[in-house]
Write an enzyme that holds these catalytic residues in place. Structure first.
Site, short mmCIF file in Angstrom:
data_model
loop_
_atom_site.label_atom_id
_atom_site.label_comp_id
_atom_site.label_asym_id
_atom_site.label_seq_id
_atom_site.Cartn_x
_atom_site.Cartn_y
_atom_site.Cartn_z
N TRP A 218 -1.44 6.14 3.08
CA TRP A 218 -1.45 5.70 1.57
C TRP A 218 -2.66 4.87 1.36
O TRP A 218 -2.58 3.80 1.82
CB TRP A 218 -0.12 5.27 1.02
CG TRP A 218 -0.16 4.88 -0.33
CD1 TRP A 218 -0.43 3.66 -0.60
CD2 TRP A 218 0.14 5.59 -1.39
NE1 TRP A 218 -0.43 3.39 -1.86
CE2 TRP A 218 -0.20 4.58 -2.45
CE3 TRP A 218 0.35 6.81 -1.85
CZ2 TRP A 218 0.05 4.80 -3.77
CZ3 TRP A 218 0.41 7.38 -3.24
CH2 TRP A 218 0.46 6.43 -4.20
N MET A 219 -3.28 5.08 0.01
CA MET A 219 -4.38 4.35 -0.36
C MET A 219 -4.13 4.02 -1.79
O MET A 219 -3.80 5.27 -2.59
CB MET A 219 -5.71 4.76 -0.10
CG MET A 219 -6.81 4.15 -1.01
SD MET A 219 -8.27 5.03 -0.91
CE MET A 219 -9.15 4.28 0.15
N ASN A 220 -4.05 2.90 -2.63
CA ASN A 220 -4.13 2.70 -3.90
C ASN A 220 -5.07 1.61 -4.12
O ASN A 220 -6.49 1.74 -3.51
CB ASN A 220 -2.95 2.48 -4.80
CG ASN A 220 -2.11 1.32 -4.21
OD1 ASN A 220 -1.59 1.43 -3.12
ND2 ASN A 220 -1.91 0.21 -5.26
N ASP A 221 -5.28 0.76 -5.13
CA ASP A 221 -6.53 -0.13 -5.67
C ASP A 221 -7.35 -0.30 -4.95
O ASP A 221 -7.22 -0.87 -3.34
CB ASP A 221 -5.71 -1.28 -6.30
CG ASP A 221 -4.33 -1.22 -7.06
OD1 ASP A 221 -4.02 -0.07 -7.24
OD2 ASP A 221 -4.05 -2.36 -7.60
N GLN B 6 -5.61 -1.21 -1.16
CA GLN B 6 -4.24 -1.12 -0.85
C GLN B 6 -3.66 -0.09 0.01
O GLN B 6 -4.09 1.19 -0.31
CB GLN B 6 -3.34 -0.85 -2.12
CG GLN B 6 -3.49 -2.33 -3.20
CD GLN B 6 -2.56 -3.48 -2.80
OE1 GLN B 6 -1.26 -3.58 -2.83
NE2 GLN B 6 -3.21 -4.45 -1.88
N TRP C 71 3.48 5.42 -1.12
CA TRP C 71 3.28 3.81 -1.28
C TRP C 71 4.49 3.02 -0.56
O TRP C 71 5.71 3.61 -0.71
CB TRP C 71 3.43 3.61 -2.92
CG TRP C 71 3.16 2.17 -3.20
CD1 TRP C 71 1.88 1.52 -3.23
CD2 TRP C 71 3.93 1.20 -3.39
NE1 TRP C 71 1.86 0.23 -3.54
CE2 TRP C 71 3.24 -0.25 -3.50
CE3 TRP C 71 5.46 0.85 -3.07
CZ2 TRP C 71 3.87 -1.53 -3.77
CZ3 TRP C 71 6.22 -0.40 -3.42
CH2 TRP C 71 5.20 -1.57 -3.68
N PHE D 70 -0.58 -7.53 -1.85
CA PHE D 70 -1.09 -6.72 -2.94
C PHE D 70 -2.43 -7.07 -3.35
O PHE D 70 -3.08 -7.87 -2.79
CB PHE D 70 -0.06 -7.24 -4.26
CG PHE D 70 1.16 -6.11 -4.43
CD1 PHE D 70 1.82 -5.66 -3.24
CD2 PHE D 70 1.92 -6.26 -5.68
CE1 PHE D 70 2.92 -5.11 -3.35
CE2 PHE D 70 3.26 -5.56 -5.37
CZ PHE D 70 3.77 -4.96 -4.71
N SER D 71 -2.84 -6.57 -4.37
CA SER D 71 -4.36 -6.72 -4.80
C SER D 71 -4.84 -8.08 -4.71
O SER D 71 -4.48 -8.95 -5.17
CB SER D 71 -4.64 -5.80 -6.08
OG SER D 71 -4.56 -4.29 -5.73
N TRP E 14 -0.71 6.89 -11.35
CA TRP E 14 0.48 6.37 -11.04
C TRP E 14 1.62 7.49 -11.23
O TRP E 14 2.74 7.94 -10.44
CB TRP E 14 0.82 5.23 -11.38
CG TRP E 14 0.42 4.14 -10.69
CD1 TRP E 14 -0.33 3.11 -11.25
CD2 TRP E 14 0.52 3.73 -9.39
NE1 TRP E 14 -0.83 2.40 -10.00
CE2 TRP E 14 0.01 2.62 -8.73
CE3 TRP E 14 1.40 4.06 -8.39
CZ2 TRP E 14 0.33 1.95 -7.72
CZ3 TRP E 14 1.58 3.74 -7.02
CH2 TRP E 14 0.94 2.58 -6.66
C1 FRU Z 1 -1.93 -1.59 -9.40
C2 FRU Z 1 -0.96 -2.46 -8.60
C3 FRU Z 1 -1.40 -3.92 -8.74
C4 FRU Z 1 -0.67 -4.14 -7.38
C5 FRU Z 1 -0.65 -2.97 -6.50
C6 FRU Z 1 0.50 -2.95 -5.56
O1 FRU Z 1 -2.04 -0.36 -9.21
O2 FRU Z 1 0.27 -2.23 -9.32
O3 FRU Z 1 -1.01 -4.62 -9.68
O4 FRU Z 1 -1.26 -5.55 -6.81
O5 FRU Z 1 -0.77 -1.98 -7.43
O6 FRU Z 1 0.00 -1.96 -4.49
#
Ligand code: FRU
Length: 502
Positions: A36-39, A55, A63, A98-99, A306
């Site tokens: 998984w990837m986010n920010d 992330q 997530w 986290f980010s 999200w």
């Molecule tokens: C935003 C967020 C950040 C947090 C991260 C957690 O998408 O909620 O605020 O650091 O993702 O993965």
């Protein structure tokens, strides 16, 4: 010293990536190595390359416990994965890294600042995340966590500020060489605010002030701030959660917002002058920028939403991709975003049509594909006779299509992915107000297997949306209600082997 937890993740990503090497991915948008990837995190230019961290939950496509993934690129289109950079392996971040962001220290090392998460059990047995800011320093591959972590915690918060929503530090360098850092937070009423901290050396930080406060305007908690100068103005980018729409701005849910104003470095006062949505499509969040060596301010975002991102099956080996990096500028007080100019280097097979006047539906020889850069210049064939609607349909076959449509009388552009293969009752459409004169409008449409990004009128608005349509659906057709006169230029985007090393 690399911890066992990080070593395990590095081994896992290397072996799993090989097993899944035949899965189809975006060609030039960065997707996660595995899982998984986010920010986007730590977007920076270091030792001659762009570094992009993200992330990352390597172990499945949802997530979970957060790591930092890592990739590098010379042109922001061809990416090479590096081993995961950070793991939740220390007492103060064991529930997630986290980010955060990256800067180069005067001694040449790279400093990462990220949010460490630690769960705190409440009297009723539930848990809350305590968030602190932590540092790791490294050479572009391996990073060592700072012994005095966390460098910012509850004691560094102004009165009423939440220690549970205190995250996403973005460091910037001031003109005197010292560092500033903006961090997302909320106050005692759970209303978003951005905190400003200062440091002379990047390690010792002091609270300065609340740089900007929501005061109930835009959603609740403000995440992922960025703060930089652009064309003589100062820009604050934030990603508010739980927004309510206002006209065509600030669509429901989580989105990214840009504030443009003036900033006095002496007093640290930011005077907001104009506020707007950054991306009017469905999938764009948590944007971060880098200053390129040639002076361009380049922004990248997580091309996802999200509210719709957890529909994927756990069997899927990867989930999550970044937007195309965009060059930013300010025109008439508004944010302008253009695809990075490097995209032109992967143009192949030009197909060009000029002055085609049509009504109803047409297809054009040579105009098809799922990895393309296509510019459309539309106009009415006379000022007295403006067409009522134009649409371009793509990722199309007998079953599927996604469309961009434009109605000059309302001056509204719409992206619609209802027929893209989705089986869920999620958001499929978004609209944006745009500028047109008697139906004259320019659309640049970029497709990369599983996404569409539309840049309107040279970047006055952008709409980004993911699609998951079968790649065999690669037709493109045009529709007009009334008479449309159109120029088309289309290139295939071929990202392989430009440098002979990827
Ligand atoms: C935003 C967020 C950040 C947090 C991260 C957690 O998408 O909620 O605020 O650091 O993702 O993965």
């Amino acid at each position: 010293m690399i911890s066992q937890i990080l070593r395990d993740a590095r081994k896992y990503e290397e072996t799993t990536e090989k097993i899944n090497s035949d899965t189809i991915r975006p060609a030039f948008h960065l997707s996660t190595r595995v899982g998984w990837m986010n920010d986007p995190n730590g977007f920076s230019f270091y030792k001659g390359e762009y570094h992009l961290f993200y992330q990352y939950h390597p172990y499945n496509s949802h997530w979970g416990l957060m790591y930092w993934g890592h990739a590098v690129s010379k042109d922001l289109l061809h990416w090479t994965y590096l081993p995961a950079a950070l793991a939740p392996d220390t007492a103060y971040d064991r529930d997630g890294c986290f980010s955060g962001s990256a800067v180069t220290l005067p001694d040449g090392r790279q400093l990462l600042m990220y949010t460490g998460v630690l769960k705190e059990t409440q009297p009723d047995g539930s848990t809350c995340d305590i968030q602190t800011q932590c540092i790791a320093v490294g050479d572009g591959i391996d990073y060592e966590k700072y012994l005095k972590n966390p460098v910012l915690s509850e004691k560094d918060l102004p009165e009423g500020a939440s220690k549970y929503d205190f995250r996403d530090p973005k460091i910037f360098q001031k003109s005197d060489g010292s560092f500033g850092c903006v961090i997302g937070n909320c106050d005692s009423k759970k209303d978003g605010q951005i905190l400003l901290y200062n440091s002379l050396d990047g390690f010792n930080w002091r609270f300065d002030k609340i740089l900007e406060a929501n005061k109930g305007r835009l959603g609740k908690m403000w995440e992922c701030p960025d703060f930089f100068t652009l064309d003589g103005k100062q820009v604050l980018i934030i990603s508010p959660q739980d927004m309510m729409p206002q006209g065509f701005e600030y669509h429901n849910g989580n989105g990214t917002v840009c504030m443009i104003g003036e900033y006095d470095e002496e007093t640290n006062i930011f005077q907001e002058e104009h506020t707007q949505t950054v991306d009017y499509g469905i999938d764009f969040y948590a944007a971060q920028t880098v200053l390129a060596p040639d002076g361009r301010r380049i922004m990248i975002g997580w091309m996802q939403n999200w509210d719709t991102c957890n529909m994927n099956s756990s069997e899927q080996p990867w989930f999550g991709q970044m937007s195309l990096p965009r060059e930013l500028s300010i025109k008439n007080g508004r944010l302008i975003q253009k695809p990075i100019k490097e995209l032109d280097n992967i143009h192949k097979n030009e197909v060009r049509y000029e002055n085609i006047t049509f009504t109803d539906i047409i297809k054009l020889e040579g105009i098809k594909g799922r990895k393309i850069d296509m510019e459309l210049n539309l106009q009415s064939n006379s000022e007295q006779n403006i067409y009522r609607k134009f649409a371009v349909r793509f990722a199309q076959n007998d079953t599927y299509q996604t469309s961009i449509s434009f109605r000059p009388y309302e001056s509204i552009i719409k992206v619609d992915r209802k027929f893209s293969g989705s089986r869920r009752a999620i958001i499929h459409q978004r609209r944006s107000l745009v500028r047109n004169e008697n139906g004259k409008i320019k659309l640049r449409i970029i497709l990369d297997n599983f996404s569409v990004e539309v840049f309107v009128n040279d970047g006055e608005q952008v709409l980004s949306t993911t699609i998951y349509t079968d790649l065999k659906a690669d037709h493109i057709s045009f529709f007009a209600d009334g008479l449309v006169t159109m120029d088309v230029v289309k290139y295939d985007l071929i990202a392989e082997d430009v440098y002979g090393e990827n």
